[in-house]
Design a protein around this motif. Structure first.
Motif, PDB file in Angstrom:
ATOM      1  N   GLY A 133      -4.753  22.098  11.505  1.00  0.00           N
ATOM      2  CA  GLY A 133      -6.023  22.346  10.820  1.00  0.00           C
ATOM      3  C   GLY A 133      -5.854  22.973   9.449  1.00  0.00           C
ATOM      4  N   ARG A 134      -4.681  22.796   8.838  1.00  0.00           N
ATOM      5  CA  ARG A 134      -4.459  23.445   7.535  1.00  0.00           C
ATOM      6  C   ARG A 134      -5.003  22.604   6.379  1.00  0.00           C
ATOM      7  N   ILE A 135      -5.104  21.290   6.542  1.00  0.00           N
ATOM      8  CA  ILE A 135      -5.762  20.474   5.514  1.00  0.00           C
ATOM      9  C   ILE A 135      -6.752  19.516   6.160  1.00  0.00           C
ATOM     10  N   PRO A 136      -7.861  19.216   5.469  1.00  0.00           N
ATOM     11  CA  PRO A 136      -8.807  18.246   5.997  1.00  0.00           C
ATOM     12  C   PRO A 136      -8.253  16.819   5.866  1.00  0.00           C
ATOM     13  N   ILE A 137      -8.774  15.914   6.692  1.00  0.00           N
ATOM     14  CA  ILE A 137      -8.292  14.529   6.726  1.00  0.00           C
ATOM     15  C   ILE A 137      -8.312  13.867   5.364  1.00  0.00           C
ATOM     16  N   LYS A 138      -9.397  14.140   4.587  1.00  0.00           N
ATOM     17  CA  LYS A 138      -9.537  13.393   3.332  1.00  0.00           C
ATOM     18  C   LYS A 138      -8.379  13.670   2.379  1.00  0.00           C
ATOM     19  N   TYR A 139      -7.783  14.874   2.444  1.00  0.00           N
ATOM     20  CA  TYR A 139      -6.647  15.139   1.568  1.00  0.00           C
ATOM     21  C   TYR A 139      -5.362  14.566   2.157  1.00  0.00           C
ATOM     22  N   ALA A 140      -5.312  14.495   3.496  1.00  0.00           N
ATOM     23  CA  ALA A 140      -4.107  13.987   4.143  1.00  0.00           C
ATOM     24  C   ALA A 140      -3.948  12.489   3.892  1.00  0.00           C
ATOM     25  N   LEU A 141      -5.089  11.801   3.726  1.00  0.00           N
ATOM     26  CA  LEU A 141      -5.046  10.346   3.565  1.00  0.00           C
ATOM     27  C   LEU A 141      -4.158   9.905   2.406  1.00  0.00           C
ATOM     28  N   VAL A 142      -4.293  10.585   1.258  1.00  0.00           N
ATOM     29  CA  VAL A 142      -3.473  10.192   0.094  1.00  0.00           C
ATOM     30  C   VAL A 142      -1.998  10.401   0.386  1.00  0.00           C
ATOM     31  N   TRP A 143      -1.703  11.482   1.100  1.00  0.00           N
ATOM     32  CA  TRP A 143      -0.294  11.745   1.429  1.00  0.00           C
ATOM     33  C   TRP A 143       0.234  10.683   2.402  1.00  0.00           C
ATOM     34  N   TYR A 144      -0.616  10.273   3.338  1.00  0.00           N
ATOM     35  CA  TYR A 144      -0.220   9.175   4.239  1.00  0.00           C
ATOM     36  C   TYR A 144       0.073   7.916   3.439  1.00  0.00           C
ATOM     37  N   ALA A 145      -0.777   7.660   2.426  1.00  0.00           N
ATOM     38  CA  ALA A 145      -0.570   6.477   1.585  1.00  0.00           C
ATOM     39  C   ALA A 145       0.824   6.528   0.958  1.00  0.00           C
ATOM     40  N   ALA A 146       1.200   7.705   0.428  1.00  0.00           N
ATOM     41  CA  ALA A 146       2.522   7.853  -0.181  1.00  0.00           C
ATOM     42  C   ALA A 146       3.619   7.600   0.855  1.00  0.00           C
ATOM     43  N   GLY A 147       3.434   8.146   2.071  1.00  0.00           N
ATOM     44  CA  GLY A 147       4.418   7.965   3.138  1.00  0.00           C
ATOM     45  C   GLY A 147       4.561   6.512   3.542  1.00  0.00           C
ATOM     46  N   ILE A 148       3.403   5.829   3.625  1.00  0.00           N
ATOM     47  CA  ILE A 148       3.431   4.431   4.079  1.00  0.00           C
ATOM     48  C   ILE A 148       4.115   3.536   3.045  1.00  0.00           C
ATOM     49  N   VAL A 149       3.897   3.811   1.760  1.00  0.00           N
ATOM     50  CA  VAL A 149       4.559   3.019   0.721  1.00  0.00           C
ATOM     51  C   VAL A 149       6.073   3.088   0.868  1.00  0.00           C
ATOM     52  N   THR A 150       6.581   4.308   1.063  1.00  0.00           N
ATOM     53  CA  THR A 150       8.049   4.428   1.206  1.00  0.00           C
ATOM     54  C   THR A 150       8.529   3.816   2.510  1.00  0.00           C
ATOM     55  N   LEU A 151       7.743   3.995   3.582  1.00  0.00           N
ATOM     56  CA  LEU A 151       8.131   3.431   4.870  1.00  0.00           C
ATOM     57  C   LEU A 151       8.255   1.909   4.788  1.00  0.00           C
ATOM     58  N   LEU A 152       7.265   1.269   4.138  1.00  0.00           N
ATOM     59  CA  LEU A 152       7.275  -0.186   4.004  1.00  0.00           C
ATOM     60  C   LEU A 152       8.531  -0.666   3.273  1.00  0.00           C
ATOM     61  N   THR A 153       8.949   0.113   2.282  1.00  0.00           N
ATOM     62  CA  THR A 153      10.152  -0.269   1.542  1.00  0.00           C
ATOM     63  C   THR A 153      11.354  -0.385   2.466  1.00  0.00           C
ATOM     64  N   GLY A 154      11.436   0.555   3.429  1.00  0.00           N
ATOM     65  CA  GLY A 154      12.557   0.521   4.362  1.00  0.00           C
ATOM     66  C   GLY A 154      12.414  -0.583   5.392  1.00  0.00           C
ATOM     67  N   VAL A 155      11.180  -0.792   5.886  1.00  0.00           N
ATOM     68  CA  VAL A 155      10.960  -1.754   6.970  1.00  0.00           C
ATOM     69  C   VAL A 155      11.017  -3.193   6.454  1.00  0.00           C
ATOM     70  N   MET A 156      10.356  -3.445   5.328  1.00  0.00           N
ATOM     71  CA  MET A 156      10.273  -4.828   4.837  1.00  0.00           C
ATOM     72  C   MET A 156      10.738  -4.937   3.392  1.00  0.00           C
ATOM     73  N   PRO A 157      12.023  -4.676   3.139  1.00  0.00           N
ATOM     74  CA  PRO A 157      12.486  -4.722   1.745  1.00  0.00           C
ATOM     75  C   PRO A 157      12.297  -6.102   1.128  1.00  0.00           C
ATOM     76  N   ASP A 158      12.371  -7.158   1.933  1.00  0.00           N
ATOM     77  CA  ASP A 158      12.245  -8.504   1.382  1.00  0.00           C
ATOM     78  C   ASP A 158      10.847  -8.747   0.821  1.00  0.00           C
ATOM     79  N   LEU A 159       9.853  -8.327   1.622  1.00  0.00           N
ATOM     80  CA  LEU A 159       8.469  -8.512   1.180  1.00  0.00           C
ATOM     81  C   LEU A 159       8.214  -7.719  -0.098  1.00  0.00           C
TER      82      LEU A 159
END
Lengths: 115, 241
Positions: A27-53
């Motif tokens: 409960g230290r940050i509200p969801i709306k602020y966490a969303l942008v951080w998730y976006a950053a995490g997902i971008v890097t994750l995708l790079t590892g999972v689907m480098p070809d795409l």
């Protein structure tokens, strides 16, 4: 991209996403602020999972190398987060100013009544 | 009907001057049988300002935390609004302003000619006395130029903190008062929103104690950039509804 590098990127991204989830859970940050951080995490994750795409998209957008595109995307996400944070801080400064004023005015009133 | 008049004195670490300032107003009240009320806004001073006020029964609001000049003065306007004063006067606590000129400042307000008056050092009829340092004068003139450019109205002493305003402006200031660089920006805001401002010639004294907060070249340039940008943004914003 070699396999060790991919595993490294995937590992780090998952770790990052878990940290954000942990902070959310506490409960230290509200969801709306966490969303942008998730976006950053997902971008890097995708790079590892689907480098070809990602590589294909980078090529399509005329980036010399894939990593340039990833870095640009992440920089934009970070700038976006900074702007949001500035807005939040400014809003809170205003609210604090109003609170200080109201509390001080009230205190003066109470002192007057006491006398 | 007699007008209710309040003098707002923002004070930050003014232990050397605050009592003198208050006494000069009291003396004036007795001499001319006027009835100016005073409220000191102690902006979280670290010295004896608050104690001096309480010991001498000077009406004071102690801000629970330092807010800076804009936030402090706005508190004064909120006080004026709450107690339904007809006219509020901003008056520095450091001995720069002279109580004798208050009657000149409030006269156009009582006659309902304008909404705010500014005590000005630079208009032709200004009497002798401390004007300003040269660099400061250059800064004030540059700000004046920008105000003229964006509002087509002239204010010469743009940074003067010696001002008086009517109830309409008090109400406006309660809602909108720039927390930083308040004097030039708020004057411009009023012009932008169709209020009438008049400059009144006054003379000021050199500050007795303390030091100006804008004291080196970098801060001066920084101040100028901020003020000019703020004026531009207020202009962009258009009239407040």
């Amino acid at each position: 991209m070699n396999i060790t590098m991919r595993i490294g990127i995937i590992g780090l991204s998952i770790f990052f996403i878990l940290i954000i989830t942990h902070i959310l859970k506490k409960g230290r940050i509200p969801i709306k602020y966490a969303l942008v951080w998730y976006a950053a995490g997902i971008v890097t994750l995708l790079t590892g999972v689907m480098p070809d795409l990602i590589g294909y998209i980078a090529h399509f957008l005329k980036f010399e190398v894939m990593s340039n595109m990833i870095i640009i995307i992440l920089i934009f996400i970070l700038i976006f987060i900074s702007i949001i944070l500035t807005i939040i801080v400014a809003g809170q400064t205003t609210k604090i100013r109003l609170l200080i004023q109201e509390v001080s005015l009230l205190k003066e009133k109470i002192n007057k009544v006491k006398k | 009907m007699k007008n209710k008049i309040l003098i707002i004195i923002p004070a930050y670490n003014e232990e050397e001057n605050i009592l003198d300032t208050y006494n000069s107003i009291e003396k004036y009240n007795k001499k001319y049988k006027t009835n100016y009320d005073v409220i000191v806004i102690n902006d979280g001073s670290k010295d004896q300002t608050s104690n001096i006020c309480h010991e001498n029964n000077i009406p004071v609001i102690d801000l629970v935390h330092n807010l800076g000049i804009g936030g402090a003065v706005q508190t004064g306007y909120k006080y004026a609004y709450e107690y339904q004063y007809d006219i509020a006067i901003q008056f520095d606590g450091d001995g720069q302003h002279n109580v004798e000129f208050i009657k000149d400042l409030i006269e156009p307000l009582i006659n309902k000619e304008v909404d705010m008056t500014i005590g000005s050092r630079f208009i032709e009829k200004s009497k002798e006395g401390f004007k300003s340092t040269r660099t400061r004068y250059v800064g004030i003139t540059i700000i004046a130029l920008f105000i003229k450019l964006f509002s087509r109205r002239k204010i010469k002493d743009t940074t003067s903190g010696f001002r008086a305003c009517n109830q309409k402006v008090i109400k406006y200031f309660c809602r909108n008062y720039p927390p930083e660089y308040p004097e030039p920006v708020s004057s411009f805001e009023l012009l932008r929103n169709g209020y009438k401002i008049l400059e009144i010639p006054v003379s000021m004294n050199e500050r007795k104690g303390g030091e100006s907060s804008i004291n080196n070249a970098f801060k001066k340039i920084y101040y100028m950039i901020n003020v000019v940008l703020s004026i531009f943004v207020v202009w962009l914003r258009g009239e407040n509804k």
